[in-house]
Design a protein around this motif. Sequence first.
Motif, PDB file in Angstrom:
ATOM      1  N   THR A  10       0.825  -1.202   0.000  1.00  0.00           N
ATOM      2  CA  THR A  10       0.000   0.000   0.000  1.00  0.00           C
ATOM      3  C   THR A  10       0.862   1.256   0.000  1.00  0.00           C
ATOM      4  O   THR A  10       1.704   1.424   0.870  1.00  0.00           O
ATOM      5  N   SER A  11       0.652   2.109  -0.953  1.00  0.00           N
ATOM      6  CA  SER A  11       1.346   3.385  -0.979  1.00  0.00           C
ATOM      7  C   SER A  11       0.455   4.437  -0.357  1.00  0.00           C
ATOM      8  O   SER A  11      -0.775   4.305  -0.364  1.00  0.00           O
ATOM      9  N   PRO A  12       1.034   5.493   0.217  1.00  0.00           N
ATOM     10  CA  PRO A  12       0.204   6.523   0.841  1.00  0.00           C
ATOM     11  C   PRO A  12      -0.800   7.083  -0.157  1.00  0.00           C
ATOM     12  O   PRO A  12      -0.480   7.404  -1.289  1.00  0.00           O
ATOM     13  N   SER A  13      -2.042   7.210   0.262  1.00  0.00           N
ATOM     14  CA  SER A  13      -3.083   7.737  -0.614  1.00  0.00           C
ATOM     15  C   SER A  13      -4.174   8.364   0.228  1.00  0.00           C
ATOM     16  O   SER A  13      -4.257   8.133   1.425  1.00  0.00           O
ATOM     17  N   GLU A  14      -5.004   9.137  -0.412  1.00  0.00           N
ATOM     18  CA  GLU A  14      -6.120   9.767   0.268  1.00  0.00           C
ATOM     19  C   GLU A  14      -7.308   8.813   0.278  1.00  0.00           C
ATOM     20  O   GLU A  14      -7.909   8.551  -0.771  1.00  0.00           O
ATOM     21  N   MET A  15      -7.642   8.267   1.424  1.00  0.00           N
ATOM     22  CA  MET A  15      -8.794   7.401   1.545  1.00  0.00           C
ATOM     23  C   MET A  15     -10.019   8.274   1.802  1.00  0.00           C
ATOM     24  O   MET A  15      -9.946   9.293   2.492  1.00  0.00           O
ATOM     25  N   LEU A  16     -11.167   7.874   1.263  1.00  0.00           N
ATOM     26  CA  LEU A  16     -12.390   8.640   1.435  1.00  0.00           C
ATOM     27  C   LEU A  16     -12.863   8.586   2.885  1.00  0.00           C
ATOM     28  O   LEU A  16     -12.736   7.563   3.557  1.00  0.00           O
ATOM     29  N   THR A  17     -13.403   9.677   3.358  1.00  0.00           N
ATOM     30  CA  THR A  17     -13.913   9.735   4.721  1.00  0.00           C
ATOM     31  C   THR A  17     -15.392  10.100   4.718  1.00  0.00           C
ATOM     32  O   THR A  17     -15.868  10.836   3.858  1.00  0.00           O
ATOM     33  N   ASP A  18     -16.095   9.552   5.668  1.00  0.00           N
ATOM     34  CA  ASP A  18     -17.502   9.799   5.979  1.00  0.00           C
ATOM     35  C   ASP A  18     -18.372  10.172   4.777  1.00  0.00           C
ATOM     36  O   ASP A  18     -18.736   9.302   3.995  1.00  0.00           O
ATOM     37  N   GLY A  19     -18.706  11.455   4.589  1.00  0.00           N
ATOM     38  CA  GLY A  19     -19.659  11.830   3.556  1.00  0.00           C
ATOM     39  C   GLY A  19     -19.273  11.363   2.163  1.00  0.00           C
ATOM     40  O   GLY A  19     -20.089  10.794   1.429  1.00  0.00           O
ATOM     41  N   MET A  20     -18.020  11.575   1.792  1.00  0.00           N
ATOM     42  CA  MET A  20     -17.554  11.147   0.469  1.00  0.00           C
ATOM     43  C   MET A  20     -17.553   9.626   0.359  1.00  0.00           C
ATOM     44  O   MET A  20     -17.892   9.069  -0.686  1.00  0.00           O
ATOM     45  N   LEU A  21     -17.178   8.964   1.450  1.00  0.00           N
ATOM     46  CA  LEU A  21     -17.182   7.506   1.457  1.00  0.00           C
ATOM     47  C   LEU A  21     -18.595   6.973   1.279  1.00  0.00           C
ATOM     48  O   LEU A  21     -18.831   6.050   0.490  1.00  0.00           O
ATOM     49  N   MET A  22     -19.564   7.549   1.989  1.00  0.00           N
ATOM     50  CA  MET A  22     -20.935   7.069   1.904  1.00  0.00           C
ATOM     51  C   MET A  22     -21.502   7.235   0.488  1.00  0.00           C
ATOM     52  O   MET A  22     -22.215   6.363  -0.007  1.00  0.00           O
ATOM     53  N   GLN A  23     -21.169   8.350  -0.164  1.00  0.00           N
ATOM     54  CA  GLN A  23     -21.657   8.567  -1.519  1.00  0.00           C
ATOM     55  C   GLN A  23     -21.044   7.563  -2.494  1.00  0.00           C
ATOM     56  O   GLN A  23     -21.733   6.992  -3.352  1.00  0.00           O
ATOM     57  N   SER A  24     -19.751   7.304  -2.344  1.00  0.00           N
ATOM     58  CA  SER A  24     -19.087   6.329  -3.213  1.00  0.00           C
ATOM     59  C   SER A  24     -19.582   4.918  -2.940  1.00  0.00           C
ATOM     60  O   SER A  24     -19.743   4.115  -3.867  1.00  0.00           O
ATOM     61  N   LEU A  25     -19.828   4.619  -1.669  1.00  0.00           N
ATOM     62  CA  LEU A  25     -20.370   3.307  -1.308  1.00  0.00           C
ATOM     63  C   LEU A  25     -21.752   3.102  -1.913  1.00  0.00           C
ATOM     64  O   LEU A  25     -22.063   2.018  -2.422  1.00  0.00           O
TER      65      LEU A  25
END
Length: 379
Positions: A10-25
């Motif tokens: 795993t390379s460092p990356s921006e993981m989605l959090t809360d609101g953005m994660l829920m929309q992508s999910l």
Amino acid sequence: MQASEISCKTSPSEMLTDGMLMQSLKQAIAHKLAPQVSQIDLQGVYPEEFLRHIGGLGAYAQCVAQEYGGTGSGVLPALKAIEMVSATCLSTGFMAWCHNACAWYLQNSDNPFLKEQILPQVAKGELLSGTGLSNPMKHFAGIEKIKIIATPCEGGYILNGTLPWVSNIGDQHLFGISAQIEGTDDYLMAIAQGGMQGLELKQDVHFIALEGTNTFRCLFRNAFISHDWILASPCDRYVEYIKPGFILMQVGMGLGLAQNCIELMRRIDKSKAHVNQFLDDRPEELESELETLRLKSYRLAEAIGRGRQLVSKEILREVVEARATASELSLRSSQSLMLHAGAIAYVHGSVYERRLRESYFVAMVTPALKHLRKVLASM
């Protein structure tokens, strides 16, 4: 599989959090999971591609600190992710919980190898993971005896024993286990690898629901596990760290299932409200109780936060109560859904029948409703 065979991909990356994660999910569930639900339920299809996909979105990274590849957001968004997946498919929601639980174990460990080399891959879904803690959780509650014995040896331990059912595992998966250290009253927790020498995975039963969860009986016969893979030994205090999050994240399964049952009842009422109005547990009543449970669970998730701390007895009691309520509400919602739907619900393979079968799992998976009530009686 030993330390030398694992490298952090795993390379460092921006993981989605809360609101953005829920929309992508939400989008991933609609396009990648919903079309598979019947196959998962009736044919036992394992949705590996979807599980890996949502790992890339950040569904397993929320409880993980940023230095180990996560977002550091804590239990709350993990619970929400499990809730959202469970609203469409409880089998997959349960596996999302299994994976998040394993990430939670790793996050709360003091083992640098596991945290630095393994946790980043688990956080991103590169290494899929499960949890084999049903037996130890029941053991520590005085319900049954521990089923694995760990014999100390040079470099680690030799494991012998059997775990009846462990979900979301396979030859390339990881899962948490606990064992009694031979000749002592102490216990350890560790991460087992599905393909490790001395471990046999057997799939020799069929379930009435959750067939697509890659659930196996695990037979350990002189299986060596090195110190690199030990989460905690002894593990008394460590178990107190992981217990609140382990239990509370399961509430997401009940929240999602009950929400979908209510939505289906409202849809049915468009043509049958004139007769359904005489039933108990109407959508409005259930929705009010569901929202109360949701708000309570979210508050408790905020209190648990990012782990590595002991919660108060009051918080732990509320967590256990919330988990019990999730079981009860799942059962009531699914049973009411069956009655609201009427004869069509009795057709094998209907969504109504599936939700009923799934609801019993929420009430029976460890900690089961009877287990929770036993714990509450002693608190």
